[in-house]
Write a protein that holds these residues in place. Structure first.
Motif, PDB file in Angstrom:
ATOM      1  N   TYR A 142       0.796  -0.796   0.414  1.00 29.53           N
ATOM      2  CA  TYR A 142      -0.179  -0.235   0.077  1.00 29.53           C
ATOM      3  C   TYR A 142       0.596   1.209  -0.518  1.00 29.53           C
ATOM      4  O   TYR A 142       1.868   1.313   0.300  1.00 29.53           O
TER       5      TYR A 142
ATOM      6  N   ARG B 103      -2.201   6.154  -6.373  1.00 25.33           N
ATOM      7  CA  ARG B 103      -3.744   6.456  -6.956  1.00 25.33           C
ATOM      8  C   ARG B 103      -4.474   7.575  -6.778  1.00 25.33           C
ATOM      9  O   ARG B 103      -5.842   7.506  -7.066  1.00 25.33           O
TER      10      ARG B 103
ATOM     11  N   SER C  47     -11.763   6.157  -6.161  1.00 26.57           N
ATOM     12  CA  SER C  47     -11.983   5.445  -5.189  1.00 26.57           C
ATOM     13  C   SER C  47     -13.274   4.272  -4.625  1.00 26.57           C
ATOM     14  O   SER C  47     -14.272   4.918  -5.148  1.00 26.57           O
TER      15      SER C  47
ATOM     16  N   ASN D 208     -10.556   3.564  -0.241  1.00 25.92           N
ATOM     17  CA  ASN D 208      -9.097   4.604  -0.655  1.00 25.92           C
ATOM     18  C   ASN D 208      -8.523   3.697   0.109  1.00 25.92           C
ATOM     19  O   ASN D 208      -6.632   4.024  -0.026  1.00 25.92           O
ATOM     20  N   SER D 209      -8.673   3.591   2.076  1.00 24.55           N
ATOM     21  CA  SER D 209      -7.401   3.084   2.500  1.00 24.55           C
ATOM     22  C   SER D 209      -6.943   1.855   2.134  1.00 24.55           C
ATOM     23  O   SER D 209      -5.854   1.398   3.194  1.00 24.55           O
TER      24      SER D 209
ATOM     25  N   THR E 295      -0.506   9.457   0.511  1.00 17.43           N
ATOM     26  CA  THR E 295      -0.180   7.929   0.713  1.00 17.43           C
ATOM     27  C   THR E 295       0.771   7.671   0.203  1.00 17.43           C
ATOM     28  O   THR E 295       1.279   5.924   0.922  1.00 17.43           O
TER      29      THR E 295
ATOM     30  N   GLU F 162     -16.492   3.154   3.429  1.00 21.91           N
ATOM     31  CA  GLU F 162     -15.537   3.599   2.512  1.00 21.91           C
ATOM     32  C   GLU F 162     -16.618   3.893   1.273  1.00 21.91           C
ATOM     33  O   GLU F 162     -16.138   5.054   0.367  1.00 21.91           O
TER      34      GLU F 162
END
Lengths: 467, 481
Positions: free
Chosen positions: B193, B198, B203, B206-207, B237, B314
């Protein structure tokens, strides 16, 4: 006892760009929907790109409000539908899962009274809705996203205010503080907004939203207290609700939308990793913080002997104190403080006038020097200042152009004094028996010289001639 | 001309002048037009692909500087934005959405002179494991057209498997790259990750989701990673990989490596051919000098439940913007108030998206968050702790990519619970952020089986080395087109 709490929103207007993209934070000069990009429009696939400067400025505010500042901060999503919200969620902060906002509990003193700060959080401002149309039928709502994503700091207080006056004093102090920190210009339209919650002894809490200005906030709070007291006196229960301030009728009205029932489904914003704000960063920010208003005031009093009232005015207004700091020396500090707080104030009392002002710190030095050397009178200085603010010309040019130079030539002055004595026999007689009244004659001389007569010389000559 | 070559082979052939980019792209486009009526991998084609290839050939001839892709034909999952190109997410909601910007991965590939032959099919908004939830109809498995190609990056897997391109980019939220790779016998790789930006990926959750390549070989996956990985200012991220070269030393082998066999991923419900393929892969790895041993990660039994709660939450937020205000479709708003308007506007979402949006409105809501969403987050962090502990002992973990064989189109679409169980082996890598890869390993009754390897965060290079070693032990038949 009446309890009032506040939620203040202040834009970080001194930042270059928005909170999550590089569009301008100063959206005000743009045509509608031209200060936008895929990020602040929340277009599919776009991601927030955190403006680190905004985190720093918000942290500085938290520090200035004596708030606790956590080691790590996080952002959350507040989910709700509204046309001004491009993503249908707002990226904001929260303290319900531990202290993760830029600021935790703090205190701001209002005179002798402690106002407790609940938290300080950084968030994005939504866009603006503009309602147009003359009647219900052709009413349209226009959306302008230029403001969407502007960095906003929310400051929440405990319900520590007891009356509208305390609210106003707090807001004045807070707005001066934010301006002094160099993070925001509270005089910009919409830069500072506030909601209030009000309850009277034993009653439910009522929230008031949609208050356009601080002036109206005081009125709204006052209205709401009166409304609740009147209900109480008639034994009608006060319902916990959200009310909107009606700007035209100057009353609060119950919102039909049940905002208190909204479920925001808060959760962590995964697109922005946790941000560490370690002690080193905090120390650095602290060291870069501008001197506080109260410390400035103390310095003005103790170092220069400026009277407390003058020091108060001077220190709490960043525009004045910046001018003073740039213009003063130890010798002329008092004079310059005086010029600013007596003569300049009326000339630059709005943000428009300030923006248009051509005055530079060097002008103040010139004026102060000319007064002290007797080149011009205080009265002429005032006239010169008016011209300087308008044109930015050098003081010496203005003196010769407007013929503001002092009449300090003894023979020239004597001729004028003689004519005054001739024209005012009664006053002369009076002055002989009561020396206090001689000032009337001095005034007459000033009138004839348009304020340019050297006051000390005038008095000396008058005394001599009358005796 | 043979278009059934790997991405790296393509770049070598064009570079050496063996083939021209134009010929290859023209032949590829012809091939797509011939096959895709049946396969339905593509949602839209790049009509300028051949012209773009001509430009590449011109550049090569004139000795101009040329990117590492040499006009390589790549397909892109239709949830990744290419400027001025329709990006539909296989949804009616974004039927006419033309992206005004490039995703970071697209910018990077353009800089390397890749050619995007078209946008490929997926389950609507990447929610699903068969492409049956695409609003534009399912893709077919090239190995057997009655079967699903897996999903959600089904179009990507089909296009690579059926030689409609040499590589594809998909996205993996809970296995969406690895699952179709396994079902279509291609390599499918979900990196750590944060390794790939991204920005420009629409999305879903997204996490935990990442863009990942689907390729013919492990080397090609490493090559693609070289091109698109790394820090991106547009995605906070992303992590810095210090410009790691993933191709270098890819043949280092796995001698002395410790590999954990995840017990929970070869247990109840596993297909017997899948199990024997897995056992075979383990013995091959041991033959190469690795030592393998079973390990239990008991939080896995809650992982699918946690995965669906987190992704629904999400998704409920990420898809909230599709309110028909800024993009969508025209209808007269006369007579609608807020709720009826939203209901009408959202009618364009298909059944699976609707299901997850409703779930996403419920599980994190006040009064229910404690029972569902917050519990799911606890599972996620406990699972992460368990797998981190496992990586103290093991270099890699192994499992089948999917415990069952590809299924027939329509066979499981009305059984969402059965579909959910298909995720059991893949969601762990997403919930914990670890890199994972699916390698084509066997064919059973004409249907592909993939083996999954998982490594610790930022150990992508080791993962690719191991995958490369395992791949070298396998000889598979060509897809029966």
């Amino acid at each position: 006892m009446t309890k009032i709490g506040l939620e203040i929103h202040s834009q970080l207007t001194k930042l270059e760009s928005k909170l999550f993209c590089s569009c301008k934070a100063n959206y005000r000069e743009f045509e509608p929907n031209t200060n936008i990009c895929p990020i602040c429009m929340g277009l599919p696939g776009s991601l927030p790109r955190l403006n680190q400067k905004a985190v720093e400025k918000a942290t500085i505010i938290a520090m200035a409000l004596n708030c606790s500042t956590p080691e790590k901060i996080a952002f959350f999503r507040k989910n709700y539908f509204y046309p001004d919200l491009p993503k249908n969620f707002q990226i904001t902060q929260l303290n319900i899962y531990g202290d993760t906002s830029v600021g935790g509990t703090g205190i701001l003193m209002v005179g002798e009274k402690k106002i407790r700060i609940t938290r300080v959080q950084l968030e994005e401002d939504p866009g603006r809705l503009i309602y147009e149309g003359s009647s219900e039928k052709n009413l349209v709502t226009l959306v302008d996203y230029n403001r969407a994503g502007t960095p906003l700091v929310e400051i929440v207080t405990e319900p520590d205010f007891e009356n509208p006056r305390e609210v106003r004093e707090f807001l004045n102090i807070l707005s001066d503080l934010l301006e002094n920190l160099g993070v925001s210009d509270p005089s910009l339209e919409g830069a500072m907004r506030a909601d209030a919650n009000v309850s009277i002894e034993g009653g439910n809490k009522v929230e008031i939203k949609n208050i356009g200005s601080f002036h109206d906030l005081e009125k709204a709070v006052h209205f709401e207290i009166t409304r609740q007291q009147s209900l109480r006196s008639r034994d009608i229960p006060i319902i916990q609700e959200t009310r909107h301030w009606d700007d035209k009728r100057k009353i609060t009205i119950s919102s039909r939308s049940k905002e208190e029932d909204l479920d925001y489904r808060y959760f962590l914003e995964g697109d922005i990793p946790w941000i560490k704000i370690g002690n080193q960063v905090k120390e650095k920010l602290k060291s870069e913080m501008p001197e506080s208003i109260s410390s400035k005031k103390q310095r003005y009093i103790s170092k220069y002997g400026i009277p407390a009232q003058v020091a108060d005015v001077l220190s709490s207004d960043k525009f004045y104190s910046d001018l003073f700091e740039d213009a003063h020396t130890k010798e002329n500090a008092k004079e310059i403080a005086n010029i600013i707080t007596t003569d300049l104030m009326g000339l630059v009392d709005t943000r428009e006038k300030r923006a248009a002002s051509k005055l530079k710190p060097s002008h103040l030095q010139e004026i102060s020097d000319s007064i002290q050397s007797g080149k011009i009178t205080r009265n002429s200085a005032k006239n010169a200042l008016y011209e300087i603010v308008k044109t930015g010309k050098k003081l010496s040019d203005i003196i010769s152009e407007l013929d503001l130079g002092n009449v300090s030539d003894e023979s020239e002055l004597s001729v004028i004094i003689e004519s005054v004595i001739f024209e005012e026999p009664q006053a002369v007689e009076q002055a002989k028996s009561n020396p206090q009244t001689i000032n009337y004659l001095v005034g007459k001389v000033m009138q004839k010289t348009k304020g340019k007569a050297d006051p000390k010389l005038t008095l000396d000559l008058l005394k001599k001639k009358i005796r | 001309m043979n278009i059934k070559i790997s991405a790296l082979q393509f770049t070598r052939d064009v570079k050496s002048g063996n083939i021209s980019a134009e010929d290859f792209i023209a032949k590829t486009m012809e091939h797509i037009k011939k096959l895709d009526g049946n396969l339905h991998a593509f949602l839209s084609l790049n009509e300028k692909a051949v012209d773009q290839a001509k430009e590449i050939d011109k550049k090569i001839k004139s000795g101009e500087k040329i990117g590492q892709c040499f006009g390589m034909p790549i397909s892109i999952k239709d949830n990744i934005c290419i400027k001025d190109t329709k990006t539909t997410c296989a949804s009616k909601m974004l039927e006419n959405f033309i992206a005004p910007y490039d995703a970071t991965v697209i910018t990077k590939l353009k800089q390397q002179d890749a050619i995007f032959v078209g946008k490929v099919n997926l389950d609507e908004f990447a929610m699903g494991f068969s492409t049956e939830f695409s609003a534009y109809g399912p893709s077919k498995n090239p190995w057997n057209m009655d079967y699903v190609p897996g999903g959600s990056s089904g179009g990507s897997a089909v296009s690579v498997s059926a030689f409609e391109c040499v590589a594809s980019l998909g996205s993996d939220t809970g296995g969406s790259v690895r699952n179709p790779a396994s079902f279509c016998s291609t390599v499918g790789y979900k990196p750590t990750y944060g390794l790939i930006s991204r920005y420009g990926l629409i999305s879903y959750a997204n996490s935990i989701e990442q863009i990942g390549p689907l390729t013919r070989t492990v080397e090609d996956a490493a090559f693609m990673l070289n091109l698109i990985a790394g820090l991106d200012p547009n995605d906070n991220t992303t992590v810095d990989n210090n410009n790691e070269d993933y191709l270098k030393d890819i043949n280092s082998g796995i001698e002395g490596k410790k590999i954990g066999i995840i017990k929970e991923m070869i247990g109840e419900g596993i297909n017997s051919s899948v199990l024997s393929a897995t056992k075979d892969a383990i013995s091959k790895l041991e033959g190469l000098g690795a030592s393998c041993e079973e390990i239990s990660l008991d939080m896995i039994k809650y992982s699918v439940a946690a995965y669906y709660i987190i992704t629904a939450t999400e998704a409920g937020s990420n898809l909230a913007r599709y309110d028909n205000l800024r993009y969508g479709y025209d209808f007269s708003v006369e007579g609608y108030e807020f709720n009826s308007y939203i209901e009408k506007a959202r009618k364009k979402f298909g059944p699976e998206v609707t299901r997850r949006m409703i779930l996403g409105g419920f599980v994190p809501s006040a009064g229910h968050a404690g029972k569902y969403f917050l519990k799911a987050l606890k599972v996620k962090s406990k699972l992460t702790r368990q797998i981190n502990d496992a990586f103290k002992k093991f270099d890699l973990l192994i499992s089948p990519t999917v415990p069952i064989l590809p299924f027939k189109i329509g066979e499981k679409i009305n059984d969402p619970v059965a579909l959910f169980l298909i995720d059991i082996n893949t969601v762990t890598a997403n919930l914990t952020g670890k890199p994972a890869i699916s390698i084509p390993y066997a064919i059973s009754n004409g249907l592909p089986i993939g083996i999954q390897l998982i490594a610790n965060s930022m150990n992508d290079k080791l993962l690719l080395q191991a995958a490369y070693a395992l791949e070298k032990t396998v000889k598979l038949p060509e897809v029966p087109l």
